[in-house]
Design a protein around this motif. Structure first.
Motif, mmCIF file in Angstrom:
data_model
loop_
_atom_site.group_PDB
_atom_site.id
_atom_site.type_symbol
_atom_site.label_atom_id
_atom_site.label_comp_id
_atom_site.label_asym_id
_atom_site.label_seq_id
_atom_site.Cartn_x
_atom_site.Cartn_y
_atom_site.Cartn_z
ATOM 1 N N ARG A 146 -3.963 4.006 0.225
ATOM 2 C CA ARG A 146 -4.904 3.119 -0.459
ATOM 3 C C ARG A 146 -5.309 3.592 -1.849
ATOM 4 O O ARG A 146 -5.793 2.785 -2.654
ATOM 5 N N HIS A 147 -5.143 4.878 -2.142
ATOM 6 C CA HIS A 147 -5.674 5.402 -3.402
ATOM 7 C C HIS A 147 -4.617 6.083 -4.272
ATOM 8 O O HIS A 147 -4.948 6.534 -5.372
ATOM 9 N N TRP A 148 -3.383 6.184 -3.814
ATOM 10 C CA TRP A 148 -2.281 6.674 -4.650
ATOM 11 C C TRP A 148 -1.560 5.447 -5.201
ATOM 12 O O TRP A 148 -1.004 4.646 -4.456
ATOM 13 N N THR A 149 -1.609 5.283 -6.509
ATOM 14 C CA THR A 149 -1.072 4.081 -7.151
ATOM 15 C C THR A 149 0.370 4.298 -7.579
ATOM 16 O O THR A 149 0.657 5.198 -8.382
ATOM 17 N N ILE A 150 1.259 3.482 -7.049
ATOM 18 C CA ILE A 150 2.639 3.505 -7.512
ATOM 19 C C ILE A 150 2.690 2.797 -8.862
ATOM 20 O O ILE A 150 2.367 1.610 -8.974
ATOM 21 N N ARG A 151 3.059 3.541 -9.886
ATOM 22 C CA ARG A 151 3.261 2.977 -11.223
ATOM 23 C C ARG A 151 4.337 3.797 -11.907
ATOM 24 O O ARG A 151 4.558 4.958 -11.590
ATOM 25 N N GLY A 152 5.006 3.182 -12.879
ATOM 26 C CA GLY A 152 6.075 3.895 -13.569
ATOM 27 C C GLY A 152 7.148 4.342 -12.588
ATOM 28 O O GLY A 152 7.635 3.573 -11.762
ATOM 29 N N GLY A 153 7.500 5.613 -12.677
ATOM 30 C CA GLY A 153 8.541 6.154 -11.803
ATOM 31 C C GLY A 153 8.001 6.925 -10.618
ATOM 32 O O GLY A 153 8.725 7.724 -10.013
ATOM 33 N N ARG A 154 6.748 6.691 -10.261
ATOM 34 C CA ARG A 154 6.156 7.426 -9.144
ATOM 35 C C ARG A 154 6.853 7.112 -7.813
ATOM 36 O O ARG A 154 7.333 6.005 -7.597
ATOM 37 N N GLU A 155 6.825 8.122 -6.933
ATOM 38 C CA GLU A 155 7.399 7.948 -5.611
ATOM 39 C C GLU A 155 6.428 8.489 -4.564
ATOM 40 O O GLU A 155 5.499 9.248 -4.878
ATOM 41 N N PHE A 156 6.660 8.121 -3.315
ATOM 42 C CA PHE A 156 5.763 8.483 -2.221
ATOM 43 C C PHE A 156 6.583 8.654 -0.948
ATOM 44 O O PHE A 156 7.371 7.776 -0.585
ATOM 45 N N TYR A 157 6.402 9.801 -0.285
ATOM 46 C CA TYR A 157 7.179 10.083 0.922
ATOM 47 C C TYR A 157 6.290 10.672 2.010
ATOM 48 O O TYR A 157 5.433 11.523 1.743
#
Length: 587
Positions: A400-411
């Motif tokens: 809810r609080h980590w914003t995917i923007r640009g080249g961001r990734e999440f694992y």
């Protein structure tokens, strides 16, 4: 010096482009380790402190790079330790090769020390699973193991008895001749780009063009199709709902998305699923049926490269067995477009939701709000940062609080939802992408399980940043007990609370302990600016509830019943819930 089987294995891995193996040696793989030693100029062996971490690192490496992840462990207990990380790879469809040792062939079946028949143990987790019994097998079976892992996006396993490992590669006790060709060039192994069928596309377009309230659900299988997902959403006027592993498919600040779905998702996403009359599923087999539309009440189009996953969750009116990008590209010209009113409605709903989430990131709250910690990370991190996460309440704050923007990734661990991969993932991904900022946002429970691997990062000069969300408890389990109607039991640790910053400093890295809200920003900023590995241990409010996006009657009922039956810490918890609601109303 004669070429032994261990060396032949390593040469084969190198021929396939493998340059990194994560593992922990033991006498059960000494022959394999000799192969790695002989070719240490071409393949890097990353020594870990626990085999489970090696499997998580191989999985994280595969997730971030799309390449084959490789891990190695000794016989018996070492190989058993790999399993949790390997199931993570299997359930999230990642190509990983596990290499293990086995007792020498002459003692198999004699109850020898640490004799575990790993080919039997691994038969569920590994698609290709074999014990090597003849040196002549090696070239062909290594090729087959790797091909299976890459093509099927899953786990392969090879186990080598110790006497076979050190046998000369030319030996053939059974006088058979095995194939020994080098791996052929097979570009199709770089994720199959299956084209859609024309009839499938036309049928899907007919369903979507008739929709009045279309919605799109995307998963990690659409990671490479961001532009196409957005184009189809804008054409249809459909809100894009994301699974948690699929969080990076569409930027979180893009006007077409309503964010995640499920217990960690948003209220607009849940309501869009309840209201839509047509659902386009792309690259996902989202397993939580209670958050999906009622079967038979909506029209469904599903695009997936794995045809066996189509129709797994909902009856599908128009299936498209194709790569997500190719399928959406073929579909787009056939769409006539909607009036956009359904999307417009949920854009407004999402604006309100974002304001509510921002309100929870309140620096003045003491004890420290975990939402604030994640909000600071989100604000200060680079636009191409990689965030890794464990399972637990931290997954809620990240979602809810980590914003995917640009080249961001999440694992994170998607379908297995296991604890502890956040730190190993970050190490593997930092190794794979030395120029990018890699942040592990982990709980105290998950970090404690594999914390020795922070020393691995230091020894390999991998500048990972670790932020520990320390509530001195297994927070998600606590709230699950309450929601199920039970008073909490055995989920909070006794005093003293851990101070993981001392471990970081003891490793020779940056370490900071934070217990006051006013110190959060400066500590995280210093950690991100530090040139080497860094860790910030933040004491957060242990009574902060990871509330569902939309509270259902049964959840509220069980929550109330648990309190009435003598819920410990009830006043602190109620105070936190009330304060959260006041902050939302002020937004």
């Amino acid at each position: 010096m004669a070429e032994i089987v261990g060396e032949s294995l390593v040469k084969r891995l190198i021929a396939w482009g493998v340059d990194t193996v994560f593992g922990l040696p033991g006498d059960g793989i000494n022959g394999l380790m000799e192969g790695f030693r002989r070719h240490s100029d071409k393949i890097n062996f990353i020594l870990v402190h626990h085999e489970e971490a090696a499997a998580f690192m191989a999985t994280g490496y595969a997730k971030a790079t799309g390449r084959l992840g490789v891990c190695a462990a000794t016989s018996g207990p070492g190989a058993i330790h790999l399993l949790n990380g390997l199931y993570d790879a299997k359930l999230d469809h990642m190509p990983v090769l596990a290499i293990t040792g086995m007792q020498e062939t002459s003692v198999l079946g004699s109850r020898y020390q640490q004799e575990v028949h790993l080919d039997r143990l691994y038969q569920d987790v590994a698609e290709y699973n074999l014990m090597i019994t003849n040196p002549q097998q090696v070239p062909a079976v290594v090729d087959l193991a790797i091909r299976n892992a890459l093509v099927k996006q899953t786990v392969s396993h090879l186990t080598f008895p110790t006497d076979i490992q050190v046998a000369e590669i030319g030996e053939d006790p059974y006088r058979h001749v095995g194939p020994g060709r080098p791996p052929a060039s097979m570009p199709f192994l770089d994720r199959p780009q299956l084209p859609p069928g024309e009839n499938e596309l036309r049928a899907a377009a007919e369903v979507l063009n008739a929709a009045k309230k279309p919605a799109i659900l995307v998963g990690i299988g659409a990671k490479h199709a961001r532009d196409e997902v957005i184009a189809v959403a804008e054409k249809l006027g459909a809100p894009v709902v994301k699974t948690l592993p699929g969080k990076m498919v569409v930027p979180d600040d893009h006007p077409v998305t309503t964010g995640g779905l499920g217990l960690l998702g948003t209220k607009p996403s849940e309501e869009a699923m309840e209201e839509c009359d047509t659902l386009l599923m792309v690259g996902t087999s989202f397993p939580y049926g209670k958050y999906l539309p009622e079967p038979g009440k909506v029209k469904v189009v599903q695009i997936d490269s794995d045809a066996t996953l189509i129709g797994l969750r909902l009856p599908v009116d128009a299936p498209i067995a194709a790569d997500a990008k190719k399928g959406l590209q073929g579909l787009l010209p056939l769409l006539t477009g909607g009036d956009g009113s359904f999307l417009a409605k949920y854009r407004k709903e999402m604006d309100s939701w974002r304001a509510d989430m921002t309100a929870l990131q309140d620096e003045s709250r003491d004890p420290i709000a975990p939402q604030y910690v994640m909000g600071v990370i989100d604000e200060l991190a680079a636009d191409d940062a990689i965030l890794t996460c464990d399972s637990g309440t931290i997954a809620t704050w990240s979602a809810r609080h980590w914003t995917i923007r640009g080249g961001r990734e999440f694992y994170l661990s998607g379908n297995l939802a296991t604890m502890a991969p956040g730190l190993p993932y970050s190490i593997a991904m930092q190794h794979a992408f030395p120029g990018r900022q890699v942040i592990a946002y982990v709980g105290d429970g998950g970090f404690a399980m594999l914390m020795a691997e922070f020393l691995t990062a230091v020894r390999h000069e991998l500048p990972i940043k670790v932020v520990v969300n320390n509530n001195n408890a297994y927070g998600q389990i606590l709230w699950e007990q309450i929601i199920l109607g039970y008073p909490e039991y055995a989920v909070r640790h006794r005093q003293p609370e851990a101070d993981f910053s001392t471990w970081a400093r003891g490793c020779g890295a940056y370490g900071a302990k934070v217990s006051k809200p006013g110190d959060v920003r400066s500590a995280i900023a210093e950690a991100l600016a530090h040139p080497g590995p860094a860790l910030v241990d933040v004491d957060v409010n242990p009574n902060e509830p990871p509330m569902p996006g939309k509270i259902k009657y049964e959840q509220a009922k069980h929550f109330t019943e648990a309190f009435l039956r003598g819920q410990p810490h009830k006043m602190a918890t109620l105070s936190t819930v009330v304060r959260d609601k006041i902050n939302e109303l002020r937004a």
